[in-house]
Design an enzyme around this catalytic site. Structure first.
Site, mmCIF file in Angstrom:
data_model
loop_
_atom_site.group_PDB
_atom_site.id
_atom_site.type_symbol
_atom_site.label_atom_id
_atom_site.label_comp_id
_atom_site.label_asym_id
_atom_site.label_seq_id
_atom_site.Cartn_x
_atom_site.Cartn_y
_atom_site.Cartn_z
ATOM 1 N NE ARG B 23 12.599 -3.743 1.644
ATOM 2 C CZ ARG B 23 13.782 -3.538 1.059
ATOM 3 N NH1 ARG B 23 14.562 -2.569 1.475
ATOM 4 N NH2 ARG B 23 14.194 -4.303 0.092
ATOM 5 N NE ARG B 27 15.264 -3.325 8.904
ATOM 6 C CZ ARG B 27 16.411 -3.880 8.499
ATOM 7 N NH1 ARG B 27 17.458 -3.890 9.329
ATOM 8 N NH2 ARG B 27 16.519 -4.412 7.309
ATOM 9 N NE ARG B 36 11.053 -7.000 13.626
ATOM 10 C CZ ARG B 36 11.168 -7.975 14.528
ATOM 11 N NH1 ARG B 36 10.454 -7.943 15.647
ATOM 12 N NH2 ARG B 36 11.961 -8.993 14.316
ATOM 13 C CG ASP B 73 9.227 -12.094 4.546
ATOM 14 O OD1 ASP B 73 9.977 -11.097 4.596
ATOM 15 O OD2 ASP B 73 9.561 -13.161 3.991
ATOM 16 C CE1 TYR B 144 15.265 -14.970 0.224
ATOM 17 C CE2 TYR B 144 13.545 -14.736 -1.424
ATOM 18 C CZ TYR B 144 14.486 -14.168 -0.585
ATOM 19 O OH TYR B 144 14.647 -12.814 -0.555
#
Lengths: 334, 334
Positions: B23, B27, B36, B73, B144
């Site tokens: 990552r 953010r 973003r 992703d 998921y």
């Protein structure tokens, strides 16, 4: 006559594996929920000796398990040290500590008189099965104090630990106090003690060795030397630290389901407790039966093993399935 | 000239350890947050090739890391299979699948054209460092789909798995599709691929062997045989399954901080990636420096090692400390 649990810990010949379950007295039981209503506040409930004795005995009456663990909470000694502990409904505990190690109280064996009375009461009420006393591990209790409650990553605890300003004196005090806390329980009649290390799982392997083991090892040595009872160590993240534990003065290693317990039993000469994935209790009885029997057939020794789950029973589990599980294990001949 | 990362994986002589961070584009970076904002929806952001190329390259520009992982992703191939995937602000992903394995789409190497274009774009924009393509592991993606999103215990997934009704056909399809998905990335120029197994950590040791390994092992063998690129396997709960992994056809084992990586490097002849506890980035630079240097000095080999964290960088981490960490590792001579 010696209990099945103690025989199994000592490695004596047994006909079947002893079984008890972590959080065996809990919200999943109707009878527990009824008793729980008698006190609004959770800590007052734990401190009500008569109620706590009744709750402790429920699993013996309803499930016929092979050991009774006293009903209490790992944060009891933290509150006795002068820290504010509160339980709010549906939330975890809230722990408010001012961070001053020097003003925390030293405990003696009779500081937790109500806990000792619960042990005496449970001993008096029945002679069939041994009584397990318990406490939280020093690191786990420190983490509640530093985080202000439970935490999913121990972020504050890790910084506190790495900075080493209050860490060492707090851990030293916790070790002293927990030895006294357990001493009271053993004097009151506890046959076995279990140390719960719920949060060490978030530590790195190196940090566990540097910051937790440093205190755990002498803590366990003192319990064994001074209290002279069988000692069970339960910790989450069981695969991480198993190699370290081989040298600990514990009699029983209680592990979660993420570790190769069966392989470890072949190489580590200690009793093991565990480690069924508790989620299996959400399956139907056919699947529970199949998986549990597969599991039991793999246990490589005829002794030195205590059946338990890898973690506590959840509130939404079905009592009848828990009873089904206990009966299944009890009917399995080793 | 061959990159530092590939040299290290192959065991060739290197002057310093290569470093990249999971990552690394995220953010915590002001520049990421600015980019973003150009797209409301997270998946549209991932699919905007120009934006995703820019985001992928940010860590190279701002941190000067030794590898670029493409920005995407792990749920992208799940959506391509016909499952509804949504990201809501501040929540995890929502995955809505009707449970019918037969109606899921088969993917081919060019199904995810936008992912392949991102790889080509990143390759074209720079020649300095290798480009890492990636996918989620079959079990993690299945979880998921079955849970409808992330889960803290995989309760539904475990029941689905134990019942074995759709499990085997879904895992078989996921393996097929993920090989194609990675094939597209390798044809587009990915120098290395990493498989992320975020959720296998909740499985028991036995279940990992029975239900995850069964598919992972042939999955990795196909990647190595058909795609012929270095393969990194990242999984959480690293201590649990390390013994199983020794026989996997992976080049690099990427571990979290709960495992004795240093001890494992002595006994397992694969490259390792990891495993600093990312929480150290919340400490001050003095402590970061002390702990990272202690850590690097313990790495027992001069090669076959890639520095990384044990998990991804969190959004609230300080960019300057991340940069400090990267520089520290880059300045350490092996």
């Amino acid at each position: 006559m010696e209990s099945l649990l103690l025989k199994s810990i000592k490695g004596e010949k047994i006909e079947r594996f002893p079984v008890w379950l972590m959080r065996q007295a809990g919200r999943y039981m109707k009878e527990y929920r009824e008793l729980r209503q008698k006190r609004e506040d959770f800590l007052s409930f734990c401190k009500d000796v008569d109620l706590a004795i009744k709750v402790s005995l429920l699993p013996l009456e309803l499930l016929e398990v092979d050991a009774v663990i006293i009903f209490s909470d790992i944060l009891v000694p933290v509150e006795l040290m002068g820290v504010r502990v509160e339980f709010k409904d549906g939330e975890g505990p809230s722990v408010v500590w001012d961070g001053v190690v020097e003003s925390l109280k030293k405990l003696s064996f009779n500081s937790a008189d109500f806990v000792n009375e619960i042990i005496m009461g449970v001993k008096k009420a029945q002679k069939e099965v041994p009584v397990i006393g318990f406490c939280g591990a020093p690191f786990t209790l420190l983490s509640y104090m530093v985080e202000g409650g439970g935490s999913k990553d121990l972020r504050k605890t890790k910084l506190y630990m790495w900075k080493e300003e209050g860490y060492n004196s707090l851990m030293t005090l916790l070790v002293e106090n927990l030895v006294e806390y357990l001493r009271g329980q053993v004097l009151a009649g506890a046959d076995v003690v279990q140390v719960f290390d719920t949060w060490a799982m978030h530590l790195s392997y190196e940090d566990y060795k540097d910051y937790a083991e440093t205190y755990l090892k002498p803590f366990f040595e003192r319990i064994k030397r001074e209290l002279n009872v069988p000692l069970i160590y339960f910790y989450r993240g069981s695969s991480s630290f198993l190699e370290v534990l081989k040298d600990f003065a514990v009699d029983v290693i209680s592990v979660d389901w993420t570790v190769d317990m069966i392989g470890s039993m072949r190489s580590i000469n200690k009793a093991f407790q565990g480690n069924l994935d508790p989620h299996l209790l959400y399956a139907d009885e056919g699947l529970i039966s199949q998986k549990v029997l597969e599991f039991l057939r793999c246990i490589p020794r005829k002794t030195k093993y205590i059946f338990n789950l890898g973690h506590g029973i959840a509130p939404d589990m079905d009592f009848h399935k828990v009873k089904f599980l206990v009966n299944l294990v009890k009917s399995y001949r080793v």
